[in-house]
Scaffold this motif. Sequence first.
Motif, short mmCIF file in Angstrom:
data_model
loop_
_atom_site.label_atom_id
_atom_site.label_comp_id
_atom_site.label_asym_id
_atom_site.label_seq_id
_atom_site.Cartn_x
_atom_site.Cartn_y
_atom_site.Cartn_z
N ARG A 170 0.83 -1.21 0.00
CA ARG A 170 0.00 0.00 0.00
C ARG A 170 0.86 1.26 0.00
O ARG A 170 0.56 2.23 -0.70
N ARG A 207 2.40 1.58 -3.46
CA ARG A 207 1.41 2.01 -4.45
C ARG A 207 1.16 3.50 -4.36
O ARG A 207 1.07 4.19 -5.38
N SER A 208 1.05 4.02 -3.15
CA SER A 208 0.84 5.47 -3.01
C SER A 208 2.08 6.24 -3.40
O SER A 208 2.00 7.33 -3.94
N ARG A 246 1.09 10.19 -4.83
CA ARG A 246 0.18 10.71 -3.82
C ARG A 246 0.87 10.84 -2.46
O ARG A 246 0.27 10.58 -1.42
N ILE A 247 2.11 11.26 -2.48
CA ILE A 247 2.86 11.42 -1.23
C ILE A 247 3.44 12.83 -1.19
O ILE A 247 3.59 13.47 -2.23
#
Length: 108
Positions: free
Chosen positions: A37, A40-41, A46-47
């Motif tokens: 997870r 994937r982020s 998306r970080i």
Amino acid sequence: MGNDKLYIEIPAEQNSPYQERIPSGYDPMQEIYLRGRAFRSMSGGRIPWWVLISGWLIFGGLALLMLISAIASQSFGLLLPLAFVSIPVLILWRGTVAKVSTTKPRRR
């Protein structure tokens, strides 16, 4: 005959009553799920920037150190560990490309 109107009802978006539980990470399978997870982020961009930069410093520095030591020793024995170390670097590369492409202003 001309007054027949077609009505289509679209239901409102329903929120699921079941929230996704975050695994604890103490179980080996839950730890694998949490790592997947996170990666994937990370690869999706998306970080936050500071996480991306610190990832490059940590994982990129380790990969660079392994590459320099493999070149200096001229040994094929370090190529396998270098391949394992390069997996997070590839994930960071995808995350950097995704992050830059989403934050770049669009020109017409």
